[in-house]
Design an enzyme around this catalytic site. Structure first.
Site, PDB file in Angstrom:
ATOM      1  N   ASP B 258      39.550  53.921  35.434  1.00  0.00           N
ATOM      2  CA  ASP B 258      40.824  52.399  36.342  1.00  0.00           C
ATOM      3  C   ASP B 258      41.703  53.743  36.742  1.00  0.00           C
ATOM      4  OD1 ASP B 258      42.672  49.839  35.243  1.00  0.00           O
ATOM      5  OD2 ASP B 258      41.897  50.353  36.771  1.00  0.00           O
ATOM      6  N   ASP B 356      40.923  42.917  33.654  1.00  0.00           N
ATOM      7  CA  ASP B 356      42.149  43.246  32.766  1.00  0.00           C
ATOM      8  C   ASP B 356      41.850  42.482  31.535  1.00  0.00           C
ATOM      9  OD1 ASP B 356      44.003  44.135  36.059  1.00  0.00           O
ATOM     10  OD2 ASP B 356      43.010  44.922  33.998  1.00  0.00           O
TER      11      ASP B 356
END
EC number: 3.4.23.-
Lengths: 291, 437
Positions: B258, B356
């Site tokens: 990420d 997330d």
């Protein structure tokens, strides 16, 4: 062990902390953040002190029980000192943040008295005097009208509350989950009052952390080092008293006495006075009469 | 049961795609946003990235205030936005932890695995276990990268129908099949007798309302609730089907990925976003959690209901999705309220990708699943919240899209391993003697 024990102990240990959270912290997002950051700092201190204790344990003879016990006691005192160090670190962080925040709102200056009154009214609704005391303490800084002082005063209590909630949660949650399961307390000859004493000690510690937060920050603000020394030594004293522990008469009443003392000291230290308390009561009476 | 490929695929895509801010276009350009509804959609799209995303979220629009005031408002609203994200993240974690602690199905290890983690971990040999978990991680991450590239290629060649269909299929599967499984396990745990017609009715209603809320229009709170439920379901699937050590290594690897993907100029996500911006059109619907209630300030463009509707529709389409699997889509539920007052600010709230939510919940759920210790779970929870807070703070400082996973997952992993190995024996000894610190 039943649901009654579970709920009873849970409410004893966390009731006032939860009420403080709902009435004082939950309204303002910034305070929630300060609370959680306080919990995080306490957690960090616990982590470091556990690391030290763990290393000590591994480096020593695991068969020697008195040595292990001694190391545990050392761990307790070291952890207390480390918690105070982290409290100081958090104070520095909040100080910096508050200085930044103070730049922001002067329109909040006018809102302070409104908030204070609103809080006062809210206190009238809640029946608990301790909450009134604490709430008033939290807002008493606003009597000056200066935003940054008020916010720091409130932040210190909220930070203390964060420390207290995390400390209480770590002491209590495993025990609460065990109390839901089957078993008999004290079947091997230990005390039957294990759960309730744990809950009461947790409550005392949560409140103590809140009061110590206020006192510590006030002490740092006004550079009164004896206040800080007093807070640290009282924390060590409370931890030491808990070492007496299966002898509950030796640990619990003194700890509650200290809690009460700290409460009164924190109240007066953050600007409350008998006069303001009186004013609150008469406002309550006036409120009662008018309604 | 093996999860379907499409789900895992779209999931991977979602997580794989990380939104990166293209260097030429600032992430917030409030005035710009105010004036061009289309652009706003694009911008809003930007921060989303796959779950790993960053909260490009804080979309605060301040119309034409000078910079100093903007700073103040930023700080003022910053805390509110942090709380607007704390609450759903907390709720998702609570749902996952409650399920893990009560329904034993999700902690039972079966021999079935996802096809993305083909190597079976042998609990007897540490070295082999470590090696296999690393291999599993490499397989998973490469699948994610490949999926992302496929998505970008599809998007470049304008195969929108394919992508839309794929996303809708994924969310169908999640809303119907996984919730059916979940309900079945809950009934088994609590020994509730249930007949098939009633169950069919419940699942049908749940699923259809969910599809409508997520992909089309619906009340904001309901949409948020569905997104949270979906994230929780997905996290539970991961907790069940990822092997022990692989799960931890995958968590670490995905947060590194990420970080790289959002901040490096060459990621497929970045290309995706840039392409979308060039074409000036919204990216396909994705699953982004939005806490927004939008008030329109009196602007020439947006004060009429037509443009407002268009914005709504566009926004629904737009959010950058990244391989969300079932979660996809977005239709962001921001409900808009038009207001004629000049003084109201636009407060679009904060957006956080569902990936997330999923990974946070996977971390906390695994902490709850392994061992009966609540302290570990609580420590991971606080660590993740603080990570999220720091990420949002960095976002407010740098004002560009940032990945939401790295800081939180790093804190979470550090706290998990240290609490489990160091703090637990300490606290247990203290509790045994009733010493208090």
């Amino acid at each position: 062990m039943t649901l009654a024990v579970f709920f009873g102990c849970a409410f004893i240990a966390f009731g006032p902390a939860f009420a403080l959270f709902v009435f004082t912290v939950a309204k303002d997002p910034l305070r929630v953040i300060i609370l959680i950051a306080g919990a995080f700092f306490w957690l960090l201190s616990l982590l470091l002190s556990s690391l030290v204790w763990f290393i000590a344990i591994k480096a020593s003879n695991s068969q020697d029980l008195t040595l292990q016990r001694g190391l545990l006691i050392f761990g307790v005192f070291f952890s207390v000192l480390l918690q105070e160090v982290f409290r100081f670190a958090y104070y520095r962080l909040l100080r910096k943040a508050t200085e930044g925040l103070a730049a922001i709102s002067d329109d909040d200056g006018s809102a302070i008295s409104v908030r204070q009154m609103a809080y006062g009214k809210l206190c009238l609704c809640s029946a608990e005097n301790s909450l009134v005391l604490l709430g008033f303490m939290l807002h008493s800084g606003s009597l000056d009208g200066r935003f940054d002082q008020m916010s720091l005063c409130v932040s210190c209590a909220v930070a203390g509350l964060g420390f207290g909630i995390m400390s209480g949660a770590f002491s209590m949650i495993n025990i609460l989950s065990d109390s839901l399961g089957p078993g008999t307390v004290g079947i091997f000859g230990d005390s039957q009052y294990y759960f309730i004493i744990t809950a009461l000690m947790t409550l005392a510690l949560t409140l103590l952390h809140t009061f110590w937060g206020v006192l510590f920050f006030e002490g740092c603000e006004k550079s009164r080092w004896w206040v800080i020394a007093a807070v640290v030594s009282l924390h060590l004293l409370v931890a030491g008293l808990s070492l007496l522990n299966p002898l509950y008469e030796g640990s619990l009443p003194p700890v509650y006495g200290i809690t009460l003392l700290m409460g009164v000291w924190a109240f007066f230290s953050s600007g409350g006075s008998l006069h303001s308390l009186n004013a609150l009561c008469t406002r309550r009476k006036a409120e009662g009469e008018s309604s | 049961m093996n999860t379907s490929d499409s789900e895992a695929d779209s999931y991977n895509e979602r997580s794989a795609l990380v939104e990166c801010e293209s260097p030429t276009i600032p992430s917030y350009n409030q005035d710009h946003d105010m004036s061009l509804p289309q652009e706003t959609d694009t911008k809003r799209r930007r921060p989303v990235s796959s779950g790993l995303d960053e909260p490009g979220p804080v979309e605060r629009e301040r119309a034409s205030t000078p910079d100093g005031e903007e700073e103040e408002l930023t700080l003022k609203y910053g805390a509110k936005h942090v709380i607007m994200l704390f609450i759903p993240v907390t709720l998702c974690m609570v749902v996952v932890v409650a399920t893990i602690k009560s329904v034993s199905f999700y902690t039972e290890k079966t021999s079935q695995r996802l096809i993305y983690t083909p190597f079976e971990e042998d609990p007897n040999s540490v070295g082999q276990r470590l090696l296999y978990s690393l291999l599993n991680t490499m397989v998973m991450i490469s699948v994610i990268v490949v999926m992302t590239i496929i998505l970008v290629v599809l998007y470049k060649y304008r195969c929108y129908k394919f992508i839309h269909g794929w996303l809708i299929l994924s969310s169908l599967m999640l809303l119907f099949w996984f919730s059916f499984m979940y309900l079945g396990e809950v009934f088994k745990t609590y020994n509730v007798a249930m007949d098939y017609p009633t169950l069919a009715m419940i699942i049908w209603n749940f699923g259809v309302v969910g599809m409508i809320c997520i992909h089309w229009k619906g009340p904001l709170r309901l949409q948020q609730a569905y997104l949270i439920v979906i994230s929780a379901l997905m996290a539970l699937i991961f907790i069940k089907y990822l092997p022990e050590w692989s799960a931890w290594v995958i968590l670490g690897a995905i947060s590194i990925y990420d970080l790289i993907a959002v901040l490096c100029p060459k990621g497929p996500l970045r290309m995706l976003v840039e392409t979308a911006q060039e074409r000036n059109e919204p990216i396909f619907p994705a699953l982004i959690y939005s806490s927004a209630m939008v008030w329109m300030v009196g602007m020439a463009d947006s004060s009429n209901p037509d443009s407002a509707d268009e914005r709504l529709r566009n926004e629904g389409g737009a959010l950058a999705q990244e391989g969300v699997e079932s979660e996809d889509d977005a239709a962001q539920g921001g409900r808009r309220r038009c207001s004629a007052e000049e003084d109201l600010e636009e407060d679009r709230g904060v957006k956080l990708g569902l990936g997330d939510f999923i990974f946070y919940s996977v971390l906390v759920g695994k902490a709850a699943a392994t061992g009966g210790d609540w302290n570990t779970t609580l420590a991971c929870f606080v660590a993740i919240l603080i990570g999220l807070c720091l990420t949002l703070l960095l976002l407010a400082i740098f004002k560009k899209a940032l990945p939401a996973l790295p800081i939180s997952i790093t804190f979470g992993l550090v706290f998990y391993f240290s609490t489990d190995n160091l703090v637990r024996p300490f606290m247990d000894s203290l509790a045994a003697h009733q010493y208090y610190i």
